[in-house]
Design an enzyme around this catalytic site. Sequence first.
Site, PDB file in Angstrom:
ATOM      1  N   CYS A 116       0.014   4.428   3.929  1.00 46.13           N
ATOM      2  CA  CYS A 116      -0.306   4.902   2.593  1.00 46.13           C
ATOM      3  C   CYS A 116      -0.815   5.838   2.031  1.00 46.13           C
ATOM      4  O   CYS A 116      -0.957   6.785   0.859  1.00 46.13           O
ATOM      5  CB  CYS A 116      -0.835   3.443   1.963  1.00 46.13           C
ATOM      6  N   HIS A 250      -2.388   6.158  -5.245  1.00 47.63           N
ATOM      7  CA  HIS A 250      -1.809   5.825  -4.498  1.00 47.63           C
ATOM      8  C   HIS A 250      -1.579   4.227  -5.230  1.00 47.63           C
ATOM      9  O   HIS A 250      -2.656   3.356  -5.667  1.00 47.63           O
ATOM     10  CB  HIS A 250      -2.124   5.317  -3.505  1.00 47.63           C
ATOM     11  N   ASN A 280       4.203  -1.369  -3.998  1.00 51.57           N
ATOM     12  CA  ASN A 280       3.561  -0.668  -3.188  1.00 51.57           C
ATOM     13  C   ASN A 280       4.705   0.415  -2.208  1.00 51.57           C
ATOM     14  O   ASN A 280       5.395  -0.408  -1.460  1.00 51.57           O
ATOM     15  CB  ASN A 280       2.622  -1.352  -2.662  1.00 51.57           C
TER      16      ASN A 280
HETATM   17  N1  ACO Z   1       1.972 -16.201  -3.815  1.00 49.12           N
HETATM   18  C1  ACO Z   1       1.077 -17.120  -4.633  1.00 49.12           C
HETATM   19  N2  ACO Z   1      -0.013 -17.880  -3.582  1.00 49.12           N
HETATM   20  C2  ACO Z   1      -0.236 -16.888  -3.261  1.00 49.12           C
HETATM   21  C3  ACO Z   1       0.139 -15.613  -3.070  1.00 49.12           C
HETATM   22  C4  ACO Z   1       1.884 -15.282  -3.254  1.00 49.12           C
HETATM   23  N3  ACO Z   1       2.169 -14.511  -2.993  1.00 49.12           N
HETATM   24  N4  ACO Z   1      -0.710 -15.270  -1.581  1.00 49.12           N
HETATM   25  C5  ACO Z   1      -1.481 -15.538  -1.343  1.00 49.12           C
HETATM   26  N5  ACO Z   1      -1.272 -16.835  -2.387  1.00 49.12           N
HETATM   27  C6  ACO Z   1      -2.604 -17.595  -2.141  1.00 49.12           C
HETATM   28  C7  ACO Z   1      -3.642 -17.398  -1.104  1.00 49.12           C
HETATM   29  O1  ACO Z   1      -2.798 -18.846   0.178  1.00 49.12           O
HETATM   30  C8  ACO Z   1      -4.501 -18.507  -1.153  1.00 49.12           C
HETATM   31  O2  ACO Z   1      -4.807 -19.463  -0.756  1.00 49.12           O
HETATM   32  P1  ACO Z   1      -5.282 -20.939  -1.239  1.00 49.12           P
HETATM   33  O3  ACO Z   1      -6.946 -20.604  -1.316  1.00 49.12           O
HETATM   34  O4  ACO Z   1      -4.968 -22.588  -0.509  1.00 49.12           O
HETATM   35  O5  ACO Z   1      -6.208 -20.687   0.478  1.00 49.12           O
HETATM   36  C9  ACO Z   1      -5.016 -17.706  -2.744  1.00 49.12           C
HETATM   37  O6  ACO Z   1      -3.753 -17.251  -3.317  1.00 49.12           O
HETATM   38  C10 ACO Z   1      -5.513 -16.811  -2.958  1.00 49.12           C
HETATM   39  O7  ACO Z   1      -5.527 -15.851  -1.740  1.00 49.12           O
HETATM   40  P2  ACO Z   1      -6.703 -14.755  -1.595  1.00 49.12           P
HETATM   41  O8  ACO Z   1      -6.328 -13.771  -0.573  1.00 49.12           O
HETATM   42  O9  ACO Z   1      -8.128 -15.303  -1.674  1.00 49.12           O
HETATM   43  O10 ACO Z   1      -6.468 -13.744  -3.123  1.00 49.12           O
HETATM   44  P3  ACO Z   1      -6.897 -12.347  -3.885  1.00 49.12           P
HETATM   45  O11 ACO Z   1      -7.438 -12.633  -4.753  1.00 49.12           O
HETATM   46  O12 ACO Z   1      -7.284 -11.622  -2.251  1.00 49.12           O
HETATM   47  O13 ACO Z   1      -5.525 -11.327  -3.262  1.00 49.12           O
HETATM   48  C11 ACO Z   1      -4.166  -9.837  -2.112  1.00 49.12           C
HETATM   49  C12 ACO Z   1      -4.494 -11.797  -2.640  1.00 49.12           C
HETATM   50  C13 ACO Z   1      -3.178  -9.363  -3.368  1.00 49.12           C
HETATM   51  C14 ACO Z   1      -4.097  -9.615  -1.253  1.00 49.12           C
HETATM   52  C15 ACO Z   1      -5.698  -8.572  -2.668  1.00 49.12           C
HETATM   53  O14 ACO Z   1      -6.096  -9.294  -1.668  1.00 49.12           O
HETATM   54  C16 ACO Z   1      -5.871  -7.467  -2.480  1.00 49.12           C
HETATM   55  O15 ACO Z   1      -4.634  -6.359  -2.684  1.00 49.12           O
HETATM   56  N6  ACO Z   1      -5.664  -6.834  -1.046  1.00 49.12           N
HETATM   57  C17 ACO Z   1      -5.771  -5.292  -1.355  1.00 49.12           C
HETATM   58  C18 ACO Z   1      -4.499  -5.018  -0.729  1.00 49.12           C
HETATM   59  C19 ACO Z   1      -3.387  -4.160  -0.476  1.00 49.12           C
HETATM   60  O16 ACO Z   1      -2.704  -4.125  -1.219  1.00 49.12           O
HETATM   61  N7  ACO Z   1      -2.785  -3.537   0.650  1.00 49.12           N
HETATM   62  C20 ACO Z   1      -1.677  -3.091   0.196  1.00 49.12           C
HETATM   63  C21 ACO Z   1      -1.459  -2.291   1.600  1.00 49.12           C
HETATM   64  S1  ACO Z   1      -3.359  -1.421   1.646  1.00 49.12           S
HETATM   65  C22 ACO Z   1      -3.283   0.094   0.545  1.00 49.12           C
HETATM   66  O17 ACO Z   1      -2.076  -0.165  -0.362  1.00 49.12           O
HETATM   67  C23 ACO Z   1      -4.040   0.283  -0.373  1.00 49.12           C
END
Ligand code: ACO
Length: 323
Positions: A116, A250, A280
């Site tokens: 990214c 980004h 993304n």
């Molecule tokens: N739909 C529904 N529920 C979901 C989904 C989905 N697509 N994905 C995860 N969940 C659930 C999980 O299983 C979890 O359930 P549980 O509590 O029963 O275990 C719950 O939602 C919460 O999951 P978390 O991982 O705690 O959710 P969080 O608020 O951290 O959000 C996310 C997850 C969006 C991935 C976040 O951590 C994030 O944005 N991280 C940054 C990652 C990113 O942007 N990566 C891109 C590549 S790197 C870059 O470009 C910078």
Amino acid sequence: MTNTNRSVLRSVASFLPARVVSNEELSARLDTSDSWIRERTGIGQRYIAEEGQLTSDLAVEAARLALSRAGVQAGAIDLILVATATPDNTFPATATAVMRKLGAGPCMAFDVQAVCAGFAYALTIADSLIRTRQVRHALVIGAETFSRILDWEDRTTCVLFGDGAGAVVLTAGGHDEHKGILACAASADGRFYDDLYVDGGPSSTGTVGHLRMNGREVFRHAVSRLAGAALEVVEAAGLTIGDVDWLVPHQANIRIIDAVGKRLGVPAERTVVTLESHGNTSAASIPLALDTAWSDGRIKGGDLVLMNAMGGGFSWGAVLARI
Ligand code: ACO
């Protein structure tokens, strides 16, 4: 001291595949929902390449438009960089496929693999080659087909990404001291290799593999790295964040973008966000966002634009440019 060979951003253009995949469409085949995806990420839809539509195909569409907007012939380009983590083939470089399709070259051409952060890295490299007078016209592209490396059964990752491409033409700026790239920063920390990676590759498994991510860890590091890189380039240019007209970050997650804006003190009205529509798109996200805001008239000649990115590695970077 006046730098007489600054790299000037002559044009930007982008290209998205025709097929739109909405959150609703994903919800029909995965245990997810439009409201979960929007609330946690800000994403409403993404574009997905057709079967047989390659990263170089998306890149070439963006590149052709960028060249025509710049009024530069393909044959005048002496550097082609493609920032991508999803090359057409393991080798040769997708940049050489782009060269062939454009009818450009022979010239220097290679891919930049910083996921990214790739577009920020590629601008940094092109800028150095221009400043050292090895290159006059550079075509710098960010292009991805992340749909090919997603595990479509994994709701925690597949809802986040999309395909697309964006390109800029950079030209040695002669004596114009008011325009061009003012400062660049790029870095990486390999201790976090396992927090965002693809579980395949030519040397490890012999397969393409799927993207795997420790989302919370990425989130935690993204905010500090993105803000840190932004401050580094602003300070290197002898300016302040208050001088910045547009932050073009980004597009990973709206919560990351908001947290970085808050930390830097850049208001939402001066931040370009295309996440809702594009998802993304990894290395393509900054040039896609830049093209969106340049084409709709928000970004104008003379504006100071700050671009920052972070991704797998972890790798990160920032570029400050006067348009
Ligand atoms: N739909 C529904 N529920 C979901 C989904 C989905 N697509 N994905 C995860 N969940 C659930 C999980 O299983 C979890 O359930 P549980 O509590 O029963 O275990 C719950 O939602 C919460 O999951 P978390 O991982 O705690 O959710 P969080 O608020 O951290 O959000 C996310 C997850 C969006 C991935 C976040 O951590 C994030 O944005 N991280 C940054 C990652 C990113 O942007 N990566 C891109 C590549 S790197 C870059 O470009 C910078």
